[in-house]
Design a protein around this motif. Structure first.
Motif, PDB file in Angstrom:
ATOM      1  N   VAL A   1      35.475  67.381  53.589  1.00 30.58           N
ATOM      2  CA  VAL A   1      36.168  68.505  54.218  1.00 30.58           C
ATOM      3  C   VAL A   1      35.822  69.798  53.492  1.00 30.58           C
ATOM      4  O   VAL A   1      35.592  70.844  54.117  1.00 30.58           O
ATOM      5  CB  VAL A   1      37.693  68.257  54.248  1.00 30.58           C
ATOM      6  N   LYS A   2      35.752  69.755  52.174  1.00 29.73           N
ATOM      7  CA  LYS A   2      35.356  70.942  51.406  1.00 29.73           C
ATOM      8  C   LYS A   2      33.929  71.366  51.732  1.00 29.73           C
ATOM      9  O   LYS A   2      33.586  72.545  51.637  1.00 29.73           O
ATOM     10  CB  LYS A   2      35.486  70.669  49.913  1.00 29.73           C
ATOM     11  N   MET A   3      33.105  70.411  52.149  1.00 28.85           N
ATOM     12  CA  MET A   3      31.709  70.703  52.471  1.00 28.85           C
ATOM     13  C   MET A   3      31.508  71.128  53.926  1.00 28.85           C
ATOM     14  O   MET A   3      30.410  71.501  54.312  1.00 28.85           O
ATOM     15  CB  MET A   3      30.846  69.472  52.171  1.00 28.85           C
ATOM     16  N   GLY A   4      32.564  71.060  54.726  1.00 27.97           N
ATOM     17  CA  GLY A   4      32.436  71.544  56.093  1.00 27.97           C
ATOM     18  C   GLY A   4      32.884  70.598  57.184  1.00 27.97           C
ATOM     19  O   GLY A   4      32.868  70.962  58.364  1.00 27.97           O
ATOM     20  N   ILE A   5      33.288  69.374  56.838  1.00 27.32           N
ATOM     21  CA  ILE A   5      33.819  68.470  57.857  1.00 27.32           C
ATOM     22  C   ILE A   5      35.161  69.004  58.354  1.00 27.32           C
ATOM     23  O   ILE A   5      36.053  69.308  57.564  1.00 27.32           O
ATOM     24  CB  ILE A   5      33.981  67.043  57.299  1.00 27.32           C
ATOM     25  N   GLU A   6      35.285  69.116  59.673  1.00 28.44           N
ATOM     26  CA  GLU A   6      36.506  69.659  60.273  1.00 28.44           C
ATOM     27  C   GLU A   6      37.294  68.608  61.053  1.00 28.44           C
ATOM     28  O   GLU A   6      38.491  68.763  61.280  1.00 28.44           O
ATOM     29  CB  GLU A   6      36.142  70.800  61.220  1.00 28.44           C
ATOM     30  N   LYS A   7      36.610  67.548  61.471  1.00 32.60           N
ATOM     31  CA  LYS A   7      37.251  66.502  62.264  1.00 32.60           C
ATOM     32  C   LYS A   7      36.953  65.150  61.632  1.00 32.60           C
ATOM     33  O   LYS A   7      35.809  64.870  61.264  1.00 32.60           O
ATOM     34  CB  LYS A   7      36.734  66.519  63.705  1.00 32.60           C
ATOM     35  N   ILE A   8      37.970  64.307  61.511  1.00 32.89           N
ATOM     36  CA  ILE A   8      37.803  62.947  61.012  1.00 32.89           C
ATOM     37  C   ILE A   8      38.396  61.981  62.027  1.00 32.89           C
ATOM     38  O   ILE A   8      39.528  62.160  62.485  1.00 32.89           O
ATOM     39  CB  ILE A   8      38.483  62.750  59.644  1.00 32.89           C
ATOM     40  N   ARG A   9      37.609  60.976  62.397  1.00 31.49           N
ATOM     41  CA  ARG A   9      38.090  59.905  63.268  1.00 31.49           C
ATOM     42  C   ARG A   9      38.133  58.612  62.461  1.00 31.49           C
ATOM     43  O   ARG A   9      37.144  58.228  61.839  1.00 31.49           O
ATOM     44  CB  ARG A   9      37.188  59.721  64.490  1.00 31.49           C
ATOM     45  N   ILE A  10      39.258  57.950  62.477  1.00 29.08           N
ATOM     46  CA  ILE A  10      39.429  56.674  61.797  1.00 29.08           C
ATOM     47  C   ILE A  10      39.066  55.548  62.763  1.00 29.08           C
ATOM     48  O   ILE A  10      39.570  55.489  63.890  1.00 29.08           O
ATOM     49  CB  ILE A  10      40.879  56.496  61.306  1.00 29.08           C
ATOM     50  N   THR A  11      38.181  54.661  62.317  1.00 23.91           N
ATOM     51  CA  THR A  11      37.743  53.555  63.164  1.00 23.91           C
ATOM     52  C   THR A  11      37.793  52.255  62.356  1.00 23.91           C
ATOM     53  O   THR A  11      38.238  52.218  61.223  1.00 23.91           O
ATOM     54  CB  THR A  11      36.311  53.790  63.684  1.00 23.91           C
ATOM     55  N   GLY A  12      37.283  51.185  62.940  1.00 22.46           N
ATOM     56  CA  GLY A  12      37.147  49.903  62.263  1.00 22.46           C
ATOM     57  C   GLY A  12      35.859  49.255  62.706  1.00 22.46           C
ATOM     58  O   GLY A  12      34.893  49.979  63.019  1.00 22.46           O
ATOM     59  N   GLY A  13      35.885  47.953  62.839  1.00 26.51           N
ATOM     60  CA  GLY A  13      36.993  47.039  63.026  1.00 26.51           C
ATOM     61  C   GLY A  13      38.171  47.671  63.742  1.00 26.51           C
ATOM     62  O   GLY A  13      38.050  48.621  64.486  1.00 26.51           O
ATOM     63  N   GLU A  14      39.317  47.078  63.512  1.00 24.50           N
ATOM     64  CA  GLU A  14      40.556  47.611  64.071  1.00 24.50           C
ATOM     65  C   GLU A  14      41.379  48.199  62.931  1.00 24.50           C
ATOM     66  O   GLU A  14      41.827  47.478  62.035  1.00 24.50           O
ATOM     67  CB  GLU A  14      41.338  46.507  64.791  1.00 24.50           C
ATOM     68  N   PRO A  15      41.576  49.523  62.920  1.00 25.86           N
ATOM     69  CA  PRO A  15      42.261  50.163  61.789  1.00 25.86           C
ATOM     70  C   PRO A  15      43.604  49.550  61.441  1.00 25.86           C
ATOM     71  O   PRO A  15      43.960  49.436  60.258  1.00 25.86           O
ATOM     72  CB  PRO A  15      42.410  51.613  62.255  1.00 25.86           C
ATOM     73  N   PHE A  16      44.365  49.132  62.441  1.00 20.83           N
ATOM     74  CA  PHE A  16      45.730  48.697  62.164  1.00 20.83           C
ATOM     75  C   PHE A  16      45.837  47.268  61.639  1.00 20.83           C
ATOM     76  O   PHE A  16      46.946  46.805  61.347  1.00 20.83           O
ATOM     77  CB  PHE A  16      46.610  48.893  63.401  1.00 20.83           C
ATOM     78  N   VAL A  17      44.721  46.577  61.456  1.00 19.07           N
ATOM     79  CA  VAL A  17      44.801  45.289  60.765  1.00 19.07           C
ATOM     80  C   VAL A  17      44.767  45.486  59.257  1.00 19.07           C
ATOM     81  O   VAL A  17      45.048  44.551  58.494  1.00 19.07           O
ATOM     82  CB  VAL A  17      43.671  44.310  61.187  1.00 19.07           C
ATOM     83  N   ARG A  18      44.440  46.698  58.802  1.00 16.33           N
ATOM     84  CA  ARG A  18      44.449  46.966  57.363  1.00 16.33           C
ATOM     85  C   ARG A  18      45.848  47.402  56.938  1.00 16.33           C
ATOM     86  O   ARG A  18      46.453  48.301  57.534  1.00 16.33           O
ATOM     87  CB  ARG A  18      43.420  48.033  56.996  1.00 16.33           C
ATOM     88  N   LYS A  19      46.346  46.777  55.899  1.00 17.18           N
ATOM     89  CA  LYS A  19      47.712  46.997  55.437  1.00 17.18           C
ATOM     90  C   LYS A  19      47.936  48.454  55.027  1.00 17.18           C
ATOM     91  O   LYS A  19      47.067  49.076  54.420  1.00 17.18           O
ATOM     92  CB  LYS A  19      47.992  46.071  54.247  1.00 17.18           C
TER      93      LYS A  19
END
Length: 333
Positions: free
Chosen positions: A60-78
């Motif tokens: 983000v400090k380098m210029g990333i403005e958008k982050i998308r969380i993906t997997g696998g399936e994200p919600f299987v991770r505790k």
């Protein structure tokens, strides 16, 4: 750290990170992985939440403005909501979104809304419960539809991702399009890709973006082209009188590579500057051997400055594993 923007060697600004938090999934969609699943990564092979947050903060400090969380399936991770909350608080991040299969998501929707998640991509290849079971090898259709209902109830933008597969779900194209009449959703049809995870040879694309559009036009000749947003991977359309929109993503044809603004980090911490490349830079390994942020920034900039022009070039120049046999779950959907 000088806060340099990420500009690749083709002059493209990189401002979008897709972060895969796990390779595990509670579905077994045949186009993504074998019926028995994959050889799942051990806990130590996965990036820790602390490593993920550090990577996101740096980017983000380098210029990333958008982050998308993906997997696998994200919600299987505790405790995934703890990571999402921390990422949502990063100074300079403009947008946090996620991709989910919807099986475990519904109970978390109010909290997603609270932390500022405005958009969710929901994987749904069919509206028929029996075909859903055939495609996913799991009886979870009702849970996915409950997630769709919850997202709409809480005013979160929904994009439905449907992979078009010859002989499997092409009869679902028109029912999915019809959803846009009554619901304010974007239904996006995605060309099938060769990331099946079982090593069998991909025999070629039967339903490309042109054929998908022709199928829709044959029943909705009044469909209208919409302007595509900057960096859009989809060709966007709307049928007059419908609340929602239709998108077609040429994921295998790779017609959108010229404006690509995204990079990926896999669950193992490997940076991919293109979906079709074989990686090479492991963020997790560098952090665990003591690299500081300046050193990480240097290698990140170097990777971005040696980026393939498009997905075809990336595939041709693969070194480690000629051909493509990974699962999307190990890369990040």
């Amino acid at each position: 750290m000088n806060g340099s923007l990420l500009i690749d060697n083709h002059g493209r600004k990189i401002n979008y990170l897709r972060l895969a938090v796990t390779d595990k999934c509670n579905l077994r969609c045949f186009y993504c992985m074998p019926e028995d699943g994959l050889h799942w990564l051990s806990r130590t092979e996965l990036m820790s939440y602390e490593e993920m947050l550090r990577s996101c903060s740096l980017l983000v400090k380098m210029g990333i403005e958008k982050i998308r969380i993906t997997g696998g399936e994200p919600f299987v991770r505790k405790d995934i909501m703890q990571l999402l909350t921390a990422i949502s608080e990063l100074d300079g991040l403009k947008e946090l979104s996620l991709t989910t299969n919807g099986v475990l998501t519904a109970p978390h929707v109010p909290e997603l809304k609270r932390i500022g998640v405005r958009s969710v991509n929901l994987s749904l290849d069919t509206l028929d419960a029996n075909r859903f079971f055939t495609i996913t090898r799991r009886d979870e259709f009702a849970q996915v539809m409950a997630t769709l209902e919850a997202l709409l109830k809480h005013g979160i933008e929904v994009k439905i991702n449907a992979v078009v597969m010859d002989g499997k779900n092409t009869q679902d194209i028109l029912p999915l399009v019809q959803m846009t009449k009554e619901l304010p959703v974007s239904v996006r049809f995605i060309e099938e890709m060769p990331f099946n995870g079982d090593g069998h040879v991909y025999t070629g694309l039967q339903w490309d973006y042109i054929r998908i559009l022709e199928e829709i036009k044959s029943h909705y000749p009044q469909i209208q082209k919409l302007p595509d947003p900057s960096y859009s991977t989809a060709y966007n359309y709307q049928i007059p009188g419908h609340q929602g929109t239709v998108g077609i993503i040429a994921a295998y044809s790779r017609t959108f590579c010229g404006t690509c603004n995204r990079i990926r980090i896999t669950p193992q911490g490997e940076l991919k500057t293109c979906l079709y490349d074989d990686g090479g830079l492991n963020m997790k390994a560098m952090m665990r051997t003591g690299a500081n942020d300046d050193e990480l920034q240097t290698v990140l900039l170097n990777a971005v400055n040696h980026r393939a022009k498009d997905g075809w070039e990336a595939e041709r120049t693969r070194v480690v594993h000629p051909g493509i046999h990974e699962s999307m779950a190990t890369i990040g959907g």
